[in-house]
Design a protein around this motif. Structure first.
Motif: not given
Length: 263
Positions: A43-55
């Motif tokens: 299974w290829v897991l679709h990419a996810m991202y995070e923004h360190a300044d929006l925690m």
């Protein structure tokens, strides 16, 4: 819809190239087929991202309602029904997405789920929203898209498939769009052309679709790609060398999952 998209051509009579699907559940025509029969898969897991300044504990729904209040977003109306009053914005994108911006950092599913209590990567359903906490996603996270590979993972997957196919990017293949991602329940959306032209089917590359192909396979069916409309991961089936190459590709996060029997 045009019968050509650069190097890809719409198949007028899909009965022969889709004959293998005749014995499969008809639901596959709406969401995608997964015929099985290859030596192995991943299974290829679709990419996810995070923004360190929006925690801060703000959700995607909070941001949507703030935009509605300022007039920066248009209310979602169906006739006189206000959908915004009845539903919440989860934050999960539908269809293909690109990297959200340089200020966003990719986070793997393993990293993200590892921060949550009582969560691991061995779930009793294929990789989907069920693997994550119920409710709205934090605004600091760009969740993995549903029903489509993200553009980065699609590019990497096609590169690996080309490297493991004798004709490389010139490998003849078929690309099928199920009814839901195609937005059409009246006709079969099947395309054929060289593997290197598959991305031409996407809107951002001049094509007609907001999703990566639901199913993709070469003429000899040496491998098979299945992206179910309801999932946030793509199953790739083939030989052991192909799956090893996918696991070794640094742009892809792969997971071996075959069902609750091995959970």
């Amino acid at each position: 819809m045009s019968s050509t998209s650069r190097g890809m051509t719409r198949v007028d009579d899909p009965s022969a190239p889709m004959a293998w699907s005749a014995h499969l559940p008809i639901s596959g025509a709406s969401t995608g087929f997964d015929p099985g029969g290859w030596p192995t898969s991943t299974w290829v897991l679709h990419a996810m991202y995070e923004h360190a300044d929006l925690m801060a504990p703000t959700t995607h729904d909070d941001l949507h309602r703030a935009r509605l209040a300022t007039g920066d977003a248009t209310p979602q109306l169906v006739g006189e029904v206000d959908l915004d009053a009845l539903t919440e914005v989860s934050g999960i994108p539908l269809g293909v997405v690109g990297r959200p911006g340089e200020e966003w950092t990719r986070v793997t599913w393993a990293e993200y789920l590892g921060r949550l209590p009582d969560r691991d990567l061995r779930r009793d359903a294929p990789p989907s929203f069920r693997w994550f906490p119920a409710g709205n996603w934090p605004a600091a996270v760009a969740p993995p898209p549903e029903g489509s590979l993200d553009d980065l993972s699609l590019e990497a997957l096609l590169a690996v498939l080309a490297s493991r196919s004798p004709q490389g990017e010139d490998t003849p293949c078929f690309a099928f769009y199920a009814s839901l991602p195609a937005g059409d329940f009246d006709s079969v959306h099947l395309w054929t052309g060289p593997l290197g032209s598959v991305r031409d089917l996407l809107e951002e590359h001049g094509g007609a679709y907001g999703y990566s192909p639901t199913n993709l396979w070469p003429a000899d069916r040496a491998w098979f790609v299945s992206t179910d409309y309801d999932l946030q991961a793509t199953k790739v089936s083939g030989d052991h060398a192909l799956v090893a190459a996918l696991r070794a590709e640094p742009r892809l996060e792969c997971l071996e999952w075959s069902g609750p029997a091995e959970s």
